[in-house]
Design a protein around this motif. Structure first.
Motif, mmCIF file in Angstrom:
data_model
loop_
_atom_site.group_PDB
_atom_site.id
_atom_site.type_symbol
_atom_site.label_atom_id
_atom_site.label_comp_id
_atom_site.label_asym_id
_atom_site.label_seq_id
_atom_site.Cartn_x
_atom_site.Cartn_y
_atom_site.Cartn_z
ATOM 1 N N VAL A 99 -28.135 1.098 -21.622
ATOM 2 C CA VAL A 99 -28.701 2.202 -22.834
ATOM 3 C C VAL A 99 -26.887 2.131 -23.191
ATOM 4 C CG1 VAL A 99 -28.378 3.876 -23.041
ATOM 5 C CG2 VAL A 99 -30.789 3.164 -22.267
ATOM 6 N N ALA A 100 -26.135 2.045 -22.099
ATOM 7 C CA ALA A 100 -24.739 2.265 -21.759
ATOM 8 C C ALA A 100 -24.128 1.032 -23.015
ATOM 9 C CB ALA A 100 -23.803 2.586 -20.755
ATOM 10 N N THR A 101 -24.956 -0.173 -23.047
ATOM 11 C CA THR A 101 -24.310 -1.176 -23.803
ATOM 12 C C THR A 101 -25.103 -1.262 -25.448
ATOM 13 O OG1 THR A 101 -24.590 -2.664 -21.950
ATOM 14 C CG2 THR A 101 -24.365 -3.963 -23.666
ATOM 15 N N LEU A 102 -26.169 -1.169 -25.034
ATOM 16 C CA LEU A 102 -26.373 -0.692 -26.471
ATOM 17 C C LEU A 102 -26.068 0.413 -27.051
ATOM 18 C CD1 LEU A 102 -29.822 -0.689 -25.997
ATOM 19 C CD2 LEU A 102 -29.010 -2.588 -27.212
ATOM 20 N N ALA A 103 -25.468 1.801 -26.330
ATOM 21 C CA ALA A 103 -24.893 2.940 -27.525
ATOM 22 C C ALA A 103 -23.111 3.069 -28.015
ATOM 23 C CB ALA A 103 -24.685 4.149 -26.508
ATOM 24 N N GLU A 104 -23.201 2.254 -26.557
ATOM 25 C CA GLU A 104 -21.496 1.720 -26.927
ATOM 26 C C GLU A 104 -21.097 1.359 -27.960
ATOM 27 O OE1 GLU A 104 -17.369 0.231 -24.599
ATOM 28 O OE2 GLU A 104 -19.720 -0.349 -23.704
ATOM 29 N N LEU A 128 -31.325 7.065 -29.725
ATOM 30 C CA LEU A 128 -31.868 6.010 -29.490
ATOM 31 C C LEU A 128 -32.082 4.899 -28.883
ATOM 32 C CD1 LEU A 128 -31.071 6.608 -33.647
ATOM 33 C CD2 LEU A 128 -33.230 7.045 -32.394
ATOM 34 N N ALA A 129 -30.751 4.793 -28.322
ATOM 35 C CA ALA A 129 -30.207 3.503 -27.130
ATOM 36 C C ALA A 129 -31.931 3.736 -26.359
ATOM 37 C CB ALA A 129 -29.234 3.711 -26.650
ATOM 38 N N ASP A 130 -31.478 4.556 -25.641
ATOM 39 C CA ASP A 130 -32.328 5.764 -24.062
ATOM 40 C C ASP A 130 -34.320 4.743 -24.440
ATOM 41 O OD1 ASP A 130 -33.300 6.145 -22.126
ATOM 42 O OD2 ASP A 130 -33.837 8.345 -22.751
ATOM 43 N N VAL A 131 -34.344 5.459 -25.566
ATOM 44 C CA VAL A 131 -36.188 4.973 -26.041
ATOM 45 C C VAL A 131 -36.095 3.815 -26.761
ATOM 46 C CG1 VAL A 131 -35.373 5.933 -28.487
ATOM 47 C CG2 VAL A 131 -37.793 5.856 -27.637
ATOM 48 N N VAL A 132 -34.903 2.681 -26.996
ATOM 49 C CA VAL A 132 -34.975 1.808 -27.831
ATOM 50 C C VAL A 132 -35.378 0.699 -26.313
ATOM 51 C CG1 VAL A 132 -33.577 0.223 -28.892
ATOM 52 C CG2 VAL A 132 -34.210 1.862 -29.607
ATOM 53 N N GLU A 133 -34.807 0.774 -25.850
ATOM 54 C CA GLU A 133 -34.273 -0.438 -23.935
ATOM 55 C C GLU A 133 -35.234 0.526 -23.251
ATOM 56 O OE1 GLU A 133 -33.508 -1.312 -20.648
ATOM 57 O OE2 GLU A 133 -34.461 -0.192 -20.847
ATOM 58 N N ALA A 134 -36.153 1.451 -23.619
ATOM 59 C CA ALA A 134 -37.208 1.420 -22.313
ATOM 60 C C ALA A 134 -38.423 1.025 -23.625
ATOM 61 C CB ALA A 134 -37.245 2.957 -22.371
ATOM 62 N N THR A 161 -27.397 -3.369 -34.802
ATOM 63 C CA THR A 161 -26.322 -3.740 -33.217
ATOM 64 C C THR A 161 -27.780 -4.192 -32.090
ATOM 65 O OG1 THR A 161 -24.833 -2.251 -34.048
ATOM 66 C CG2 THR A 161 -24.638 -2.571 -32.158
ATOM 67 N N PHE A 162 -28.214 -2.544 -32.006
ATOM 68 C CA PHE A 162 -29.534 -2.460 -30.856
ATOM 69 C C PHE A 162 -30.023 -4.275 -31.288
ATOM 70 C CE2 PHE A 162 -30.449 1.997 -30.911
ATOM 71 C CZ PHE A 162 -29.229 2.073 -30.173
ATOM 72 N N VAL A 163 -30.834 -4.810 -32.392
ATOM 73 C CA VAL A 163 -31.773 -5.594 -32.482
ATOM 74 C C VAL A 163 -30.889 -7.258 -31.574
ATOM 75 C CG1 VAL A 163 -32.464 -7.556 -33.831
ATOM 76 C CG2 VAL A 163 -33.353 -5.204 -34.711
ATOM 77 N N ASN A 164 -29.119 -7.234 -32.391
ATOM 78 C CA ASN A 164 -28.980 -8.624 -32.162
ATOM 79 C C ASN A 164 -28.424 -7.902 -30.175
ATOM 80 O OD1 ASN A 164 -28.115 -8.952 -34.430
ATOM 81 N ND2 ASN A 164 -26.325 -7.742 -34.596
ATOM 82 N N ILE A 165 -28.315 -6.790 -29.934
ATOM 83 C CA ILE A 165 -27.978 -7.264 -28.348
ATOM 84 C C ILE A 165 -29.310 -7.595 -27.680
ATOM 85 C CG2 ILE A 165 -27.283 -5.825 -26.842
ATOM 86 C CD1 ILE A 165 -25.635 -4.122 -28.406
#
Length: 753
Positions: free
Chosen positions: A535-540, A662-668, A714-718
Motif C-alpha cells: 500500500v505504501a508503494t502504491l500511495a507514495e 484507494l491504495a488500501d482497497v485496490v491492493e487488497a 499509477t496503480f495499474v502500472n505498479i
C-alpha cells in the motif's frame, strides 16, 4: 415583520458569540503576544536617554569618541560649574555685617570721662608727682605706667591734653573700633563691610570700605591724623595714646551668624545657569575628542531621569498591532489549511516574539547600537528555515515579511535591520532543501555563510556609516548564517518532539522499517506488514505523480493498519488455514473489523505519530460500509441497521489520506483477481475507485478527476509489474495437483482393499 427582525438579530448575535468562542483561544494568544511585546517596548523606550543607552564608562574626557550621541528630546539641565562660578562671584559681593554696640560705647565714654575728670582734679590737688602717682594708683591701679604718668604730669599743657583727649576719645567711640576675626570672612566681600547702627529706634545700614574701619592697631595713626586736622601738635599723641588704650574696646563687632544668614539668603537667590539641549542635537561626535563641556552635557543626558516619548511609543504600538492584524489576515485568509492547528499558531507567535525581542534588546546595547551591527544576532534565517521544515515554504516566505515588519518596529524604524531580516530569511528559505537528510542543513548553513556577508556589503553601500567598522558586521553575518543552519539542526528534533510535527526529517525516522514497531508487525502480523508495504508503494508513487506529499502517504500507509496487531487472526491476510469468523455471528465480526481503526489511533498516539498520520489511520476506511458482513447479517435479519456495519471514521480530508484509502482497497481486492492482466487490472481498479466516489468517500479530499485518472494509471502500472506472468518451466509441477494425485491413488487403493 418585527418578529422576523428580532429573529434575524438574535441569529446574528448567536453567530457572533459562536465565532468568538471558536476563536477565543486565538484571541487570548494574540492579545498575550501583543501585551508582552508592548510591555517590552515600553521598557525599551523608558529612559531612552538614560544609562540604558548612554554608559558614561564608555566615554572619557580627552579621548576620541567611538560613536555619536544625539538627544532624542529637548533636555534642560543646570550647568553646575557655571552655577558654582556665579555663586562664588555672588559671595564675593556680599558684605560681612558689623554691628555698633551702643551700650558698650556709652560705657567706654563714661569711663574715660570719669578718668579724665579724675586726672584734672588730681593735677589741681597735688603739686608733687609722687603724691599724684600714689593717688592715681589708688584709684586706677596699673592703668598708667610711672614714666607715662610723669610725662603727662610734667607737661605744661596738660589740661589742654586732657581736653583734647576727651574730644578725640568721644570721636573715636562714635567712629567705632573693630576687630577682624581670624577665620570666617574669607567668603565675603574683601573690600567692603556693612555697618549696622541703631539710632533713635531706627536701624541704619551702611556699606563702608573695609580699610576705613578703625582697629586697635590703627589707633595711633587715627590720633595723629585727628590732631593734624585739629591743628594741634602731633607730638601730643605720645601723651594721649597711653590714656586711650586702657579704655578702648571693640564696639563695632563682627556678627558671624547674621553675616552667614545674609550670605546664604543671597546664594539662594542666585539663579542656576540653565543649559538647553535641543532635540536632535549631537553632543558627542564620532571621531572627535570629548571635551569637558560635551562630557557635562553627556552626564546630564545620562541622568535626565525617567522619560518616554509618548508619540513615538504610541506609533510603535500602533504598527505592532497592525503587524499582528496583517499576520492574522495573511495566514488565516490565504492559508487556512496549513494553519488549522493551534500549536502551529503558537509556534509562529513564539518565533515572532523571539525575533522582535532580540532586535529590541540589541538596539539598546552599546555594541549593537549602529543599525548594521545588530545583523549579527538577528535570527530571521534560522526562523525561516525552521518554518520551512515544520510547515512549508509558502508560509515561511509570508512569515519572513512579518518578521521584517517586527524588526522594523523593534529597531525604532531603522530600515537596514528590517531589510537584512527580510532578505536573510528569504535566503534561508531558498537554500533550504527539505529532502529528509539532516546533512542538507549543514550544506544550507555553508551557503548562508556566503550569502549573508554579500547582503551586508550591499546594505553598507546603501546605508553608509551604519556600522562601527566595515568588517565586523560582514564576519558577524557570516557566522550568523552558518550558525542558523547549525541551530536548526540542534533545535529541530526538540521542536518536532514537543509539537509532534510531521516534518520530512521526522517522517523519515518513522518510515524506517527497522523500527521496533515495524519489526513487531513483521513477526506478529506478517500478512498485514506485507500489505502495508505494498500500500505504501502504491500511495507514495501516486502522490508523487499528482503533486501531493509522497512521504506522508508512505508513512501513513506503513501505519494505517497497526490496529490489527492485537487481533491479527481475524483479518484475512494473516489467516493461514482457518477463518475465525466462521465461529461468530456477522455483527460481532463487523465489530472486530471496525475496532482496528480505533485501536490503530490509540497505538498511533502512544507512538506520538504526527497528526497527519493519525488522520490517515482514522480515515483510511472513511465511514464506508463493511459490505461482506452486512450482507451476511441481512441473510439472517432483513431489518439490520447499516450503521452497525459502518466504519467509525470520517471520509478523507486530504489528498494523501484519500490516496492511501484507494491504495488500501485496490491492493487488497487485486489479490483476489485471477490472471491480473493490464486491461483486467485497469477495469477492476476503475470499478473500485468508482465505488468510493459513489459512496461519497472522496468528496472532501480535493482530488480532481484528473488526479483520479493519474492515480488509476499509477496503480495499474505498479500492480501489473507486481503480478506479471511468469514462464512455466518444463519440469515445473503444480504442488497442489501432485498432492491431489497422491490422494486419489490412496483412495483408489482403499477402495481396492
Amino acid at each position: 415583520m418585527n418578529k422576523k427582525k428580532n429573529s434575524l438579530f438574535a441569529h446574528l448575535i448567536s453567530l457572533a458569540v459562536q465565532t468568538i468562542r471558536a476563536k477565543l483561544a486565538l484571541l487570548i494568544l494574540f492579545s498575550s503576544v501583543f501585551a508582552i511585546l508592548a510591555f517590552a517596548t515600553y521598557f525599551s523606550f523608558l529612559e531612552m536617554n538614560g544609562f540604558r543607552q548612554v554608559n558614561l564608562l564608555d566615554f572619557e574626557v580627552g579621548k576620541v569618541a567611538e560613536r555619536d550621541v544625539t538627544t532624542s528630546r529637548e533636555i534642560s539641565f543646570v550647568d553646575e560649574n557655571a552655577t558654582r562660578i556665579r555663586r562664588e562671584a555672588r559671595q564675593k559681593l556680599i558684605t560681612a555685617v558689623f554691628r555698633y554696640d551702643n551700650a558698650l560705647s556709652a560705657s567706654m565714654q563714661n569711663n574715660f570721662s570719669s578718668f579724665a575728670l579724675f586726672l584734672t582734679q588730681s593735677f589741681n590737688e597735688y603739686r608733687q608727682f609722687d603724691q599724684f602717682m600714689l593717688n592715681l594708683q589708688q584709684e586706677y591701679p596699673g592703668i598708667l605706667e610711672q614714666k607715662e604718668a610723669k610725662k603727662l604730669f610734667s607737661a605744661q599743657n596738660r589740661d589742654d591734653v586732657l581736653l583734647t583727649a576727651r574730644s578725640l576719645f568721644k570721636q573715636l567711640v562714635n567712629e567705632g573700633v573693630t576687630a577682624f576675626p581670624d577665620a570666617g570672612m574669607e567668603r565675603f566681600n574683601e573690600l567692603e563691610v556693612e555697618v549696622v547702627r541703631s539710632r533713635n529706634d531706627r536701624v541704619e545700614r551702611q556699606e563702608v570700605p573695609i580699610k576705613t574701619l578703625l582697629t586697635r592697631d590703627g589707633l595711633r595713626s587715627y590720633v595723629v591724623k585727628s590732631l593734624s586736622l585739629m591743628q594741634k601738635k602731633t607730638e601730643l599723641a605720645d601723651l594721649i595714646m597711653p590714656l586711650f588704650l586702657p579704655f578702648v574696646s571693640e564696639n563695632l563687632v563682627y556678627q558671624a551668624d547674621e553675616s552667614e544668614a545674609k550670605l546664604e539668603a543671597a546664594i539662594r537667590q542666585v539663579q542656576p545657569v540653565l543649559v538647553v539641549l535641543q532635540k536632535g542635537q549631537k553632543i558627542i561626535k564620532r571621531g572627535f575628542i570629548i571635551t569637558d563641556e560635551s562630557f557635562r552635557q553627556l552626564h546630564a543626558l545620562a541622568n535626565s531621569g525617567v522619560y518616554i516619548d509618548i508619540r513615538q511609543f504610541s506609533g510603535s504600538l500602533l504598527f505592532l498591532l497592525l503587524t499582528i492584524f496583517l499576520s492574522f489576515y495573511m495566514f488565516f485568509t490565504a492559508l487556512p489549511q496549513e494553519l488549522a492547528e493551534f500549536r502551529t499558531i503558537v509556534l509562529l507567535c513564539v518565533f515572532f516574539s523571539l525575533n522582535y525581542l532580540i532586535v529590541l534588546i540589541a538596539g539598546r546595547i552599546h555594541f549593537f547600537s549602529l543599525p548594521l551591527d545588530m545583523v549579527m544576532i538577528i535570527p530571521s534565517a534560522m526562523i525561516a528555515m525552521l518554518v520551512t521544515i515544520l510547515i512549508n515554504q509558502r508560509v515561511a516566505v509570508l512569515f519572513s515579511v512579518i518578521l521584517a515588519c517586527g524588526s522594523l518596529i523593534a529597531s525604532n524604524f531603522t530600515l537596514a535591520p528590517a531589510l537584512f531580516s527580510l532578505f536573510s530569511g528569504i535566503s534561508g528559505i531558498a537554500v533550504m532543501r527539505v529532502s529528509g537528510k539532516r546533512i542538507d542543513l549543514v550544506k544550507s548553513a555553508c551557503i548562508l555563510a556566503v550569502l549573508n556577508p554579500l547582503l551586508v556589503v550591499f546594505l553598507s553601500v546603501v546605508f553608509p556609516s551604519s556600522s562601527r567598522d566595515a568588517w565586523t558586521p560582514v564576519f558577524g553575518s557570516s557566522i550568523n548564517g552558518f550558525m542558523s543552519g547549525i541551530f536548526v539542526l540542534g533545535f529541530l528534533p526538540i521542536i518536532e518532539s514537543l509539537l509532534n510535527t510531521s516534518s520530512s526529517f521526522r517522517l523519515m525516522e518513522f518510515s524506517d522499517l527497522n523500527s521496533p514497531i515495524m519489526k513487531k508487525m513483521l513477526l506478529s502480523v506478517s500478512g498485514t506488514y506485507n500489505h502495508s508495504i505494498m500500500v505504501a508503494t502504491l500511495a507514495e508513487s501516486a502522490c508523487r505523480e499528482i503533486g501531493a506529499d509522497p512521504l506522508i502517504a508512505r508513512v501513513g500507509a506503513y501505519y494505517h493498519d497497526i490496529g490489527k496487531m492485537d487481533q491479527s487472526e481475524y483479518f484475512v491476510e494473516n489467516q493461514t488455514d482457518y477463518n475465525k469468523h466462521l465461529d461468530i455471528n456477522p455483527r460481532l465480526s463487523a465489530t472486530v473489523i471496525r475496532s482496528h481503526v480505533k485501536q490503530g489511533i490509540e497505538k498511533a498516539r502512544q507512538l506520538r505519530l504526527p497528526r497527519e498520520i493519525i488522520d490517515i489511520i482514522s480515515e483510511h476506511h472513511g465511514n464506508s460500509l463493511i459490505t461482506y458482513f452486512y450482507n451476511e447479517a441481512k441473510k439472517l435479519d432483513d431489518s439490520v441497521d447499516p450503521e452497525d456495519f459502518t466504519y467509525p471514521g470520517n471520509p478523507p480530508k486530504t489528498k494523501e489520506s484519500a490516496v492511501v484509502m484507494l491504495a488500501d482497497v485496490v491492493e487488497a481486492a487485486c489479490r483476489t483477481l485471477d490472471k491480473p492482466s493490464v486491461p483486467r487490472l485497469e477495469k477492476f481498479i476503475g470499478e473500485l475507485i468508482s465505488q468510493k466516489i459513489n459512496a461519497h468517500q472522496l468528496d472532501s479530499s480535493e482530488l480532481t478527476f484528473r488526479d483520479i485518472g493519474i492515480i488509476t494509471r499509477t496503480f495499474v502500472n505498479i500492480l501489473a509489474g507486481y503480478y506479471h506472468s511468469r514462464i512455466e518451466y518444463p519440469n515445473q509441477k503444480d504442488p497442489d495437483a501432485q498432492e491431489q494425485k497422491i490422494k486419489d491413488l490412496i483412495g483408489k487403493g482403499k477402495r481396492n482393499e
